[in-house]
Design an enzyme around this catalytic site. Sequence first.
Site, short mmCIF file in Angstrom:
data_model
loop_
_atom_site.label_atom_id
_atom_site.label_comp_id
_atom_site.label_asym_id
_atom_site.label_seq_id
_atom_site.Cartn_x
_atom_site.Cartn_y
_atom_site.Cartn_z
N LYS A 16 -67.64 119.55 -94.34
CA LYS A 16 -66.92 118.38 -94.89
C LYS A 16 -66.50 118.60 -96.33
O LYS A 16 -65.48 118.07 -96.76
CB LYS A 16 -67.75 117.11 -94.71
CG LYS A 16 -67.91 116.75 -93.24
CD LYS A 16 -67.89 115.26 -92.95
CE LYS A 16 -67.75 115.04 -91.44
NZ LYS A 16 -68.26 113.76 -90.96
N LYS A 64 -64.69 122.10 -82.10
CA LYS A 64 -65.28 120.91 -81.48
C LYS A 64 -64.25 119.80 -81.35
O LYS A 64 -63.43 119.61 -82.25
CB LYS A 64 -66.44 120.45 -82.38
CG LYS A 64 -67.23 119.29 -81.89
CD LYS A 64 -68.28 118.87 -82.92
CE LYS A 64 -67.70 117.93 -83.95
NZ LYS A 64 -68.67 117.09 -84.65
N LYS A 83 -63.15 113.23 -83.72
CA LYS A 83 -62.36 112.04 -84.02
C LYS A 83 -61.37 112.31 -85.14
O LYS A 83 -60.31 111.73 -85.19
CB LYS A 83 -63.27 110.92 -84.54
CG LYS A 83 -64.21 110.34 -83.56
CD LYS A 83 -64.86 109.11 -84.23
CE LYS A 83 -66.27 108.93 -83.79
NZ LYS A 83 -67.23 109.26 -84.84
P1 AMP Z 1 -69.63 111.47 -84.58
O1 AMP Z 1 -68.31 111.46 -83.91
O2 AMP Z 1 -69.79 112.64 -85.52
O3 AMP Z 1 -70.00 110.15 -85.21
O4 AMP Z 1 -70.72 111.74 -83.45
C1 AMP Z 1 -71.25 110.73 -82.62
C2 AMP Z 1 -72.05 111.34 -81.50
O5 AMP Z 1 -71.19 112.07 -80.61
C3 AMP Z 1 -73.11 112.35 -81.96
O6 AMP Z 1 -74.22 112.24 -81.08
C4 AMP Z 1 -72.42 113.66 -81.78
O7 AMP Z 1 -73.33 114.71 -81.61
C5 AMP Z 1 -71.61 113.42 -80.51
N1 AMP Z 1 -70.41 114.26 -80.47
C6 AMP Z 1 -69.40 114.28 -81.37
N2 AMP Z 1 -68.45 115.16 -81.02
C7 AMP Z 1 -68.87 115.72 -79.86
C8 AMP Z 1 -68.34 116.73 -78.99
N3 AMP Z 1 -67.17 117.31 -79.23
N4 AMP Z 1 -69.04 117.07 -77.89
C9 AMP Z 1 -70.24 116.49 -77.62
N5 AMP Z 1 -70.79 115.54 -78.39
C10 AMP Z 1 -70.13 115.15 -79.50
#
Ligand code: AMP
Length: 333
Positions: free
Chosen positions: A117, A199, A202
């Site tokens: 980040k 990955k 969002k």
């Molecule tokens: P975040 O979008 O970073 O707030 O992540 C929210 C949750 O979604 C966390 O448990 C992450 O580990 C999971 N997560 C985010 N992106 C992925 C992805 N591409 N594949 C699997 N899990 C994800």
Amino acid sequence: MDGESERKIILSGIQPTSTFTLGNYIGAMKNWKKLQDENDCYYFLADLHTLTIRLEPKELRAKTAENFALLIACGLAPEKSLIFIQSQVPTHAEAGWILQCYTQFGELSRMTQFKDKSKQHPENINAGLFAYPSLMAADILLYQADYVPTGEDQKQHIEIARDIAQRFNGLYGEVFKIPAPYISKQGARIMSLADPARKMSKSDLHPRGPVLLLDKPEIIMRKFKSAKTDSGTEVVYGEGKDGINNLMTIYSCVTNRSFEEIEREFSGQGYGAFKKAVGEAVIEELRPIREEHERLMKDKIYLESCFRQGAEKAFAISRRTLTKMKKKLGLLM
Ligand code: AMP
Ligand code: TRP
């Protein structure tokens, strides 16, 4: 984790920065839902964590409301799980500060999310971005969580939360339960459709990288049809086939079919037919979620009552641990 006597405390959070992706759904929410019948589950929108990057206030407010409804639309039931918004429960920020004082500069410097980040936002490497894992540790430890179900990317943050808990317990006695990560074998890292080496995220700016949970069916199909794959033709899982591997993982998570079954089903059919089938399966999986979300968004009174009650209960539970922490530290109560 089954049976009444085995009831565990499960906790996880997700940042409401933008509409959740298929990666969030498969890596996180789908598992959260499975856990809620047999455990005490706490799930929340980590809106304080989003302040580490700059968002328009209007946008944050709108996304928080939209994503709160989306958690419920994904099957997290307010009568089964405690669902709340982090900033509405003041114990998190307070415990977060205390735990920063028990987190070392060196260990925070090693966090890969911080390094990534800081590279993405070189103009705003703020102290909150650096201390983010201490707040996340507070989120987890305040509720005495046994397990933290997340995708693969959060493993390092859960490990530092364990280290902080052990350090604090070592100094002051048993204040925190030591939490364990809970990461499913499959689907813990769904990749971008546009660039399967990265990955699915969002914050991905590529218009066809992430599939969003509220995307319309035709948009979802377009994204799958244009998904990046290699120059081969056979639908088989293997090295150097990141794009196909990712599509097979998505298809397998959504349809509960094994890789062997998928290989058999699409033998001789080529990538085109497979991409279309994955698109269709995802569309059908997300359709009821999108429809339920649309219905919920019209019921603002219900949504508000859910997050108000959630925050109240979360405060009552988390305050017990915070009080213990403060007493142990010698803060006059
Ligand atoms: P975040 O979008 O970073 O707030 O992540 C929210 C949750 O979604 C966390 O448990 C992450 O580990 C999971 N997560 C985010 N992106 C992925 C992805 N591409 N594949 C699997 N899990 C994800
Ligand atoms: N850091 C997590 C993410 O970006 C979100 C989060 C905040 C979280 N607090 C948490 C996840 C506590 C699990 C437990 O995905």
